[in-house]
Motif scaffolding. Structure first.
Motif, PDB file in Angstrom:
ATOM      1  N   ARG A 164       0.823  -1.206   0.000  1.00  0.00           N
ATOM      2  CA  ARG A 164       0.000   0.000   0.000  1.00  0.00           C
ATOM      3  C   ARG A 164       0.860   1.260   0.000  1.00  0.00           C
ATOM      4  O   ARG A 164       1.934   1.312   0.605  1.00  0.00           O
ATOM      5  CB  ARG A 164      -0.923   0.023   1.227  1.00  0.00           C
ATOM      6  N   TYR A 165       0.371   2.300  -0.682  1.00  0.00           N
ATOM      7  CA  TYR A 165       0.985   3.620  -0.634  1.00  0.00           C
ATOM      8  C   TYR A 165       0.247   4.458   0.406  1.00  0.00           C
ATOM      9  O   TYR A 165      -0.952   4.254   0.648  1.00  0.00           O
ATOM     10  CB  TYR A 165       0.909   4.312  -1.994  1.00  0.00           C
ATOM     11  N   ILE A 167      -1.466   7.041   0.716  1.00  0.00           N
ATOM     12  CA  ILE A 167      -2.387   8.007   0.123  1.00  0.00           C
ATOM     13  C   ILE A 167      -3.803   7.604   0.530  1.00  0.00           C
ATOM     14  O   ILE A 167      -4.001   6.480   1.019  1.00  0.00           O
ATOM     15  CB  ILE A 167      -2.250   8.065  -1.419  1.00  0.00           C
ATOM     16  N   TYR A 172      -6.768   3.312  -3.646  1.00  0.00           N
ATOM     17  CA  TYR A 172      -6.521   1.869  -3.749  1.00  0.00           C
ATOM     18  C   TYR A 172      -7.807   1.139  -4.133  1.00  0.00           C
ATOM     19  O   TYR A 172      -7.824   0.331  -5.073  1.00  0.00           O
ATOM     20  CB  TYR A 172      -5.969   1.327  -2.429  1.00  0.00           C
ATOM     21  N   ARG A 178      -1.471   0.607  -6.015  1.00  0.00           N
ATOM     22  CA  ARG A 178      -0.702  -0.179  -5.044  1.00  0.00           C
ATOM     23  C   ARG A 178       0.560  -0.702  -5.715  1.00  0.00           C
ATOM     24  O   ARG A 178       0.750  -0.549  -6.925  1.00  0.00           O
ATOM     25  CB  ARG A 178      -1.538  -1.353  -4.519  1.00  0.00           C
ATOM     26  N   VAL A 179       1.416  -1.322  -4.937  1.00  0.00           N
ATOM     27  CA  VAL A 179       2.589  -2.010  -5.485  1.00  0.00           C
ATOM     28  C   VAL A 179       2.137  -3.344  -6.072  1.00  0.00           C
ATOM     29  O   VAL A 179       1.462  -4.129  -5.394  1.00  0.00           O
ATOM     30  CB  VAL A 179       3.647  -2.246  -4.389  1.00  0.00           C
ATOM     31  N   GLY A 230       7.010  -1.073  -8.504  1.00  0.00           N
ATOM     32  CA  GLY A 230       5.795  -0.804  -7.764  1.00  0.00           C
ATOM     33  C   GLY A 230       4.534  -0.912  -8.580  1.00  0.00           C
ATOM     34  O   GLY A 230       4.188  -1.974  -9.096  1.00  0.00           O
ATOM     35  N   PHE A 231       3.814   0.204  -8.715  1.00  0.00           N
ATOM     36  CA  PHE A 231       2.580   0.269  -9.504  1.00  0.00           C
ATOM     37  C   PHE A 231       2.877  -0.015 -10.971  1.00  0.00           C
ATOM     38  O   PHE A 231       2.105  -0.659 -11.666  1.00  0.00           O
ATOM     39  CB  PHE A 231       1.964   1.667  -9.324  1.00  0.00           C
ATOM     40  N   SER A 235       9.793   2.216 -11.011  1.00  0.00           N
ATOM     41  CA  SER A 235      10.395   2.513  -9.706  1.00  0.00           C
ATOM     42  C   SER A 235      11.490   1.523  -9.328  1.00  0.00           C
ATOM     43  O   SER A 235      11.660   0.475  -9.937  1.00  0.00           O
ATOM     44  CB  SER A 235       9.303   2.510  -8.625  1.00  0.00           C
ATOM     45  N   ASP A 245      13.771   4.948  -8.737  1.00  0.00           N
ATOM     46  CA  ASP A 245      13.166   5.842  -7.745  1.00  0.00           C
ATOM     47  C   ASP A 245      13.570   7.295  -7.972  1.00  0.00           C
ATOM     48  O   ASP A 245      14.749   7.603  -8.188  1.00  0.00           O
ATOM     49  CB  ASP A 245      13.596   5.424  -6.331  1.00  0.00           C
TER      50      ASP A 245
END
Length: 398
Positions: A164-165, A167, A172, A178-179, A230-231, A235, A245
């Motif tokens: 989870r981010y 935010i 989500y 999400r990742v 990630g998403f 990244s 990143d």
């Protein structure tokens, strides 16, 4: 069981043919520059210790025509390996994005194709062509079972605090932000090979996939618990043309103060950055040559590349609360002894100590390149994504 594995890219199609459960392929091939002038096919049949290679140069308009060419190579001539398309029991397809719907291989149905299509926006360069190849294969091999193996599936075991981010929750729930992680087929294969090598199921392993795209995974007892991509696949690590990143404030700044459009920024961070942006080439071999000649940008590119990997090793060692092995794999991981040495230098505090002679002598296969005193094994394990796809198909159908 005769299984054909298809790994399709936007303008390419890799394939291998297996008689499972035998691990060695019967044949393999690559169709390149699909839809582009200079289309090219290389097809190799393995018979004992001999290789029989066929190479063809002819314009291939689309993936459908490419698969028809593959069928002809499989079934015609002195080196035919099947009598007809009906000899193929299953076709295994690499599909990049499975979202949260798929944690393992899936027998392809109309509903599965709908789910793959829904994820086009999350993998716009890959899922559309993956689906196209599935639909073409259904026509080319009408009696075969079609199976999807997803790059994201291995990472579906990542816990919520890792995927989870921070935010608001509805991003989500409503948008799937999400990742997800990628290169899952490779991480799964090499982590399982490492577990067998260590003879230790209760294991803590970091897998390091270094190619044009790069990613790492923390694997606890055979399950992915974190990963660097990630998403999307931008990244994490420094890559061939991707930045890895970066502070989102850089994006805001370039939009507000330099007039960049979203399209320009996507091109910048995905296609003009990484080794290419810093060192002048996306190919690690070129960068290494330039660095040896004293080119400052290339030297910095190598330093950034290794430094980012070391940062993730440290963070994943903390997440795993210990470490049994790190694994280098894929094009750079398997072939670049200097990068492996740069990554492992000054990690002795974590119990990672490389044997420089073993590292320099490595020529292939699974091998340890750590000192005998090293608390953590340093392994080089060639990845084999096509076999892993075939294995998952075989397990599902058998």
């Amino acid at each position: 069981m005769n299984i054909l594995v298809i790994n399709s890219g936007s303008s390419s199609l890799k394939y291998q043919f297996f008689k499972m459960p035998v691990k060695a392929p019967i044949c393999s091939g690559l169709v390149e520059r699909i839809g582009i002038e200079g289309s090219y096919i290389k097809h190799t049949v393995f018979r004992g210790t001999e290789k029989f290679i066929t190479e063809k140069s002819a314009f291939i308009a689309d993936h459908g025509e490419g698969l028809n060419q593959v069928l002809a190579l499989l079934s015609e001539g002195d080196q035919a390996v099947i009598a007809s398309p009906d000899d193929i029991v299953a076709v295994g397809h690499r599909v990049v994005h499975g979202g949260e719907n798929f944690s393992g291989p899936a027998l392809i149905t109309e509903e599965v194709k709908v789910q793959i299509k829904k994820l086009f926006s999350l993998a716009p360069l890959h899922n559309p062509v993956n689906l196209k190849c599935i639909e073409v294969a259904e026509q080319t091999f009408p009696k075969a079972k079609q199976v999807a193996v997803f790059d994201t599936a291995f990472h579906q075991t990542i816990p919520q605090q890792a995927f989870r981010y921070a935010i608001p929750d509805h991003y989500y729930k409503d948008h799937g932000i999400r990742v997800y992680g990628f290169h899952g087929t490779s991480h799964k294969y090499v982590s399982e090979e490492a577990i067998k090598w260590l003879n230790k199921k209760d294991s803590k392993i970091i897998t390091i996939h270094l190619g044009n795209g790069c990613s790492m995974a923390a694997v606890h007892d055979g399950k992915s618990v974190d990963t660097s991509m990630g998403f999307g696949p931008l990244s994490g690590l420094v890559m061939g043309t991707r930045s890895g990143d970066i502070d989102p404030s850089v994006i805001f700044h370039l939009i507000e103060h330099a007039g960049y459009s979203l399209s320009q920024l996507s091109t910048l961070f995905n296609k003009q950055s990484g080794l290419l942006g810093v060192g002048g080439s996306s190919d690690m071999r070129d960068i290494s040559k330039l660095a040896a000649e004293g080119v400052d940008g290339a030297i910095l590119a190598l330093e950034l590349y290794a430094y980012r990997i070391k940062k993730f090793i440290g963070s994943y060692a903390a997440i795993l609360n210990g470490l049994d092995a790190i694994v280098f794999t894929a094009g750079v991981g398997e072939n670049d002894k200097f990068m492996r040495a740069s990554v492992c230098n000054e990690l002795n505090y974590l119990g990672i100590e490389m044997d420089n002679a073993l590292n320099a002598q490595y020529t292939g296969g699974i091998a340890e390149i750590n000192t005998s005193e090293s608390k953590v094994k340093i392994l080089v394990i060639p990845t084999n994504e096509e076999y892993e796809i075939a294995h998952q198909c075989f397990s599902l159908l058998a």
